[in-house]
Design an enzyme around this catalytic site. Structure first.
Site, PDB file in Angstrom:
ATOM      1  N   HIS A   1      33.876  47.806  35.825  1.00  0.00           N
ATOM      2  CA  HIS A   1      34.141  49.012  36.603  1.00  0.00           C
ATOM      3  C   HIS A   1      33.304  50.140  36.041  1.00  0.00           C
ATOM      4  O   HIS A   1      33.095  50.217  34.834  1.00  0.00           O
ATOM      5  CB  HIS A   1      35.634  49.386  36.517  1.00  0.00           C
ATOM      6  CG  HIS A   1      36.060  50.279  37.623  1.00  0.00           C
ATOM      7  ND1 HIS A   1      35.901  51.640  37.580  1.00  0.00           N
ATOM      8  CD2 HIS A   1      36.610  49.991  38.821  1.00  0.00           C
ATOM      9  CE1 HIS A   1      36.352  52.153  38.713  1.00  0.00           C
ATOM     10  NE2 HIS A   1      36.783  51.181  39.486  1.00  0.00           N
TER      11      HIS A   1
ATOM     12  N   HIS B   1      32.003  46.896  45.956  1.00  0.00           N
ATOM     13  CA  HIS B   1      33.124  47.848  46.095  1.00  0.00           C
ATOM     14  C   HIS B   1      34.315  47.045  46.632  1.00  0.00           C
ATOM     15  O   HIS B   1      34.713  46.059  46.028  1.00  0.00           O
ATOM     16  CB  HIS B   1      32.648  48.972  47.023  1.00  0.00           C
ATOM     17  CG  HIS B   1      33.505  50.205  47.068  1.00  0.00           C
ATOM     18  ND1 HIS B   1      34.623  50.390  46.302  1.00  0.00           N
ATOM     19  CD2 HIS B   1      33.408  51.341  47.830  1.00  0.00           C
ATOM     20  CE1 HIS B   1      35.156  51.577  46.574  1.00  0.00           C
ATOM     21  NE2 HIS B   1      34.436  52.162  47.507  1.00  0.00           N
TER      22      HIS B   1
ATOM     23  N   ASP C   1      40.446  44.221  42.141  1.00  0.00           N
ATOM     24  CA  ASP C   1      40.136  43.156  43.090  1.00  0.00           C
ATOM     25  C   ASP C   1      40.316  41.762  42.515  1.00  0.00           C
ATOM     26  O   ASP C   1      40.253  40.784  43.250  1.00  0.00           O
ATOM     27  CB  ASP C   1      38.683  43.313  43.584  1.00  0.00           C
ATOM     28  CG  ASP C   1      38.527  44.550  44.447  1.00  0.00           C
ATOM     29  OD1 ASP C   1      39.399  44.781  45.293  1.00  0.00           O
ATOM     30  OD2 ASP C   1      37.546  45.292  44.268  1.00  0.00           O
TER      31      ASP C   1
HETATM   32  N1  CMC Z   1      29.955  40.269  35.538  1.00  0.00           N
HETATM   33  C1  CMC Z   1      28.982  40.137  34.605  1.00  0.00           C
HETATM   34  N2  CMC Z   1      28.328  41.171  34.070  1.00  0.00           N
HETATM   35  C2  CMC Z   1      28.644  42.394  34.503  1.00  0.00           C
HETATM   36  C3  CMC Z   1      29.633  42.612  35.477  1.00  0.00           C
HETATM   37  C4  CMC Z   1      30.309  41.492  35.990  1.00  0.00           C
HETATM   38  N3  CMC Z   1      31.267  41.618  36.914  1.00  0.00           N
HETATM   39  N4  CMC Z   1      29.754  43.940  35.728  1.00  0.00           N
HETATM   40  C5  CMC Z   1      28.849  44.536  34.945  1.00  0.00           C
HETATM   41  N5  CMC Z   1      28.177  43.605  34.202  1.00  0.00           N
HETATM   42  C6  CMC Z   1      27.169  43.874  33.181  1.00  0.00           C
HETATM   43  C7  CMC Z   1      25.857  44.331  33.827  1.00  0.00           C
HETATM   44  O1  CMC Z   1      25.026  43.241  34.131  1.00  0.00           O
HETATM   45  C8  CMC Z   1      25.298  45.212  32.726  1.00  0.00           C
HETATM   46  O2  CMC Z   1      24.812  44.375  31.720  1.00  0.00           O
HETATM   47  P1  CMC Z   1      23.473  44.798  30.892  1.00  0.00           P
HETATM   48  O3  CMC Z   1      23.880  46.013  30.110  1.00  0.00           O
HETATM   49  O4  CMC Z   1      23.163  43.626  30.049  1.00  0.00           O
HETATM   50  O5  CMC Z   1      22.425  45.089  31.927  1.00  0.00           O
HETATM   51  C9  CMC Z   1      26.545  45.895  32.131  1.00  0.00           C
HETATM   52  O6  CMC Z   1      27.629  44.977  32.383  1.00  0.00           O
HETATM   53  C10 CMC Z   1      26.855  47.242  32.749  1.00  0.00           C
HETATM   54  O7  CMC Z   1      27.022  47.042  34.167  1.00  0.00           O
HETATM   55  P2  CMC Z   1      26.499  48.009  35.291  1.00  0.00           P
HETATM   56  O8  CMC Z   1      26.051  47.194  36.454  1.00  0.00           O
HETATM   57  O9  CMC Z   1      25.548  49.006  34.714  1.00  0.00           O
HETATM   58  O10 CMC Z   1      27.851  48.780  35.654  1.00  0.00           O
HETATM   59  P3  CMC Z   1      28.101  49.681  36.929  1.00  0.00           P
HETATM   60  O11 CMC Z   1      29.018  50.742  36.490  1.00  0.00           O
HETATM   61  O12 CMC Z   1      26.827  50.083  37.570  1.00  0.00           O
HETATM   62  O13 CMC Z   1      28.828  48.670  37.938  1.00  0.00           O
HETATM   63  C11 CMC Z   1      30.457  47.425  39.068  1.00  0.00           C
HETATM   64  C12 CMC Z   1      30.191  48.609  38.135  1.00  0.00           C
HETATM   65  C13 CMC Z   1      31.931  47.434  39.466  1.00  0.00           C
HETATM   66  C14 CMC Z   1      29.608  47.584  40.345  1.00  0.00           C
HETATM   67  C15 CMC Z   1      30.080  46.121  38.355  1.00  0.00           C
HETATM   68  O14 CMC Z   1      30.894  45.966  37.201  1.00  0.00           O
HETATM   69  C16 CMC Z   1      30.197  44.918  39.258  1.00  0.00           C
HETATM   70  O15 CMC Z   1      29.263  44.607  40.002  1.00  0.00           O
HETATM   71  N6  CMC Z   1      31.371  44.165  39.218  1.00  0.00           N
HETATM   72  C17 CMC Z   1      31.583  43.053  40.109  1.00  0.00           C
HETATM   73  C18 CMC Z   1      31.961  43.560  41.489  1.00  0.00           C
HETATM   74  C19 CMC Z   1      33.379  44.100  41.519  1.00  0.00           C
HETATM   75  O16 CMC Z   1      34.317  43.480  41.010  1.00  0.00           O
HETATM   76  N7  CMC Z   1      33.549  45.244  42.176  1.00  0.00           N
HETATM   77  C20 CMC Z   1      34.859  45.883  42.358  1.00  0.00           C
HETATM   78  C21 CMC Z   1      34.963  47.147  41.586  1.00  0.00           C
HETATM   79  S1  CMC Z   1      36.643  47.778  41.484  1.00  0.00           S
HETATM   80  C22 CMC Z   1      37.178  48.144  43.062  1.00  0.00           C
HETATM   81  C23 CMC Z   1      36.264  48.948  43.881  1.00  0.00           C
HETATM   82  O17 CMC Z   1      35.541  49.831  43.434  1.00  0.00           O
HETATM   83  O18 CMC Z   1      36.290  48.727  45.086  1.00  0.00           O
END
Ligand code: CMC
Length: 437
Positions: free
Chosen positions: A307, A268, A363
């Protein structure tokens, strides 16, 4: 009244049900009538991590993740970032309308007169180790305010709520600045009521022996814009915590501390700090392709990318990129920007990221500006928490005023043992379940 319905046939009983649809949503409690018999509890919905569950109705923030649209109270984020000050946007988010000139003046005066911390709260901050993480200090000190203002527990009194909202918005920059100065071993600086919200924050961060702090206008405006971009983001993890904790009628100080705790995680608000660590680890532009390969092979995530809601470019990231250029005119270009731009370029052309609709989020570039402004990465998430306090408070107030809301209490699907008998200690095998130690 809605006339739309969702027809469901229960194949166990062949009974048909028409569940009313409102704004494309069925009520999960309507599923309970679907039973196999009088003893049956009824059907529940299962949605770990709330992937497809609306937990409230809200009139604060609108996001269209596919189109990359963000609006506060109907106003596009681009217009607010260009034309407003942060406190003007804070007023809009809390009250629902942009302020008139006199409303804005009163609001700014009110917030400005709540920036001081009780001396005992300052002493409380002194107790932290010199290397304490600023986010841990921030969370604890916001929670500690609950002991200073016990009347805040009266959450159903609109006047009490009004006062705590002003107190919190006024005090979070002061707490944030003190967590920063604490780490440096510098004395805490009192707020200066002649300065704007962001200028005063900069004063409390950076004033040394000069009699009056004068903020660089380009930098204070950039910080103001960053605050506007971070002010609210509908039902994200920390807003959901604010509402959940607030639903037990806990006071707004402990609710805000809980929301800030949720924000601190690396998935987050903690992501901005992680982005800088990642850029440091990559080191130079030519290491970017190898780093991306590593991510695609399943070793970690590209921080600042992806996201839950945006499946398009995060509109905040676009504005931050523009603001970064303005900051660099004053501070000089942060060399990390070149690595970030290269990461973005390669990732946006790569099948892995295209297929999963992974774009830079808020971010990705914010840390690069914060660093150019002179902040160390461990304070980045605190910089996010200051403006987000406004969003949390608006979400909290909306939840308390919503007659449909009750204490948040999800259901579970129990997967543990059925009833079994107590085993005396000498007869136990010592085998524990694999998880949890
Ligand atoms: N790098 C590489 N792969 C990714 C990333 C990433 N940053 N984010 C998602 N994926 C992949 C994930 O591994 C999955 O792949 P697969 O379908 O092969 O298993 C697919 O994309 C879908 O991801 P998810 O984890 O199901 O998506 P989510 O909605 O649960 O997670 C998230 C959203 C923001 C937690 C995630 O994208 C993430 O961990 N990003 C990096 C951390 C980040 O930048 N967070 C800040 C978010 S914006 C500001 C805030 O909210 O504070």
């Amino acid at each position: 009244m809605t006339t739309e319905a969702l027809n469901i046939v229960d194949q166990r009983t062949n009974v048909a049900y028409a569940l009313p649809l409102n704004k494309g949503t069925i009520r999960a409690t309507d599923l309970r009538q679907i039973k196999t018999g009088p003893e049956d509890f009824g059907v529940m919905s299962y949605d770990p991590a709330f992937l497809n569950t609306a937990s409230c109705q809200s009139a604060i923030t609108f996001i269209d993740g596919d189109k990359g649209i963000l609006r506060y109270r109907g106003y596009p984020i681009e217009q607010l970032a260009e034309k407003c000050t942060f406190l003007e946007v804070a007023y809009l988010i809390i009250h629902g309308e942009l302020p008139t000139e006199s409303q804005l003046k009163t609001w700014v005066d009110d917030i400005t007169h709540h920036t001081m911390l009780h001396e005992k709260t300052k002493e409380f901050l002194q107790g932290f180790n010199h290397d304490a993480h600023p986010m841990g200090m921030f969370i604890s000190t916001v929670a500690a305010l609950s002991t200073v203002y016990p009347e805040a527990r009266n959450v159903h009194d609109p006047e009490v709520r009004k006062l705590q909202i002003r107190r919190l918005i006024g005090k979070v920059p002061t707490i944030a600045a003190y967590t920063y100065r604490h780490g440096l071993g510098y004395p805490y600086i009192y707020p200066d009521n002649e300065l704007s919200y962001t200028e005063n924050f900069m004063n409390m961060l950076w004033r040394m022996v000069e009699p009056k702090y004068r903020a660089n206008p380009a930098l204070s405006r950039a910080l103001d814009i960053l605050f506007i971009l971070h002010a609210d983001h509908e039902q994200n993890c920390s807003a959901n915590v604010m509402r959940a904790v607030g639903s037990s009628q806990a006071d707004p100080f402990v609710c805000t501390a809980a929301a800030a705790a949720a924000l601190s995680g690396p998935l987050h608000g903690g992501a901005n700090e992680e982005v800088l660590k990642m850029l440091d680890e990559i080191g130079t532009k030519d290491h970017v392709p190898a780093y991306i390969q590593q991510i695609k092979a399943g070793h970690g995530k590209l921080m600042g990318f992806g996201h839950r809601i945006y499946k398009n470019y995060d509109p905040r990231a676009r504005i931050i990129k523009w603001a970064a250029d303005q900051v660099f005119l004053t501070t000089g270009r942060n060399p990390k920007l070149d690595i970030a731009l290269e990461l973005e370029r390669i990732a946006l052309e790569d099948e892995y990221f295209i297929k999963r609709k992974l774009y830079p989020n808020v971010d990705f570039y914010s840390g690069i500006i914060y660093q150019a402004l002179g902040f160390k990465p461990d304070i980045f998430t605190v910089l996010f928490a200051i403006p987000r306090t406004v969003g949390w408070l608006a979400q909290w107030q909306e939840m308390l005023q919503d007659p449909e809301q009750k204490i948040a209490r999800p259901r579970q699907i129990y997967t543990g043992y059925p009833e079994r008998n107590y085993v005396p200690i000498e007869k136990r095998t010592g085998q524990a379940l694999a998880a949890g130690g």
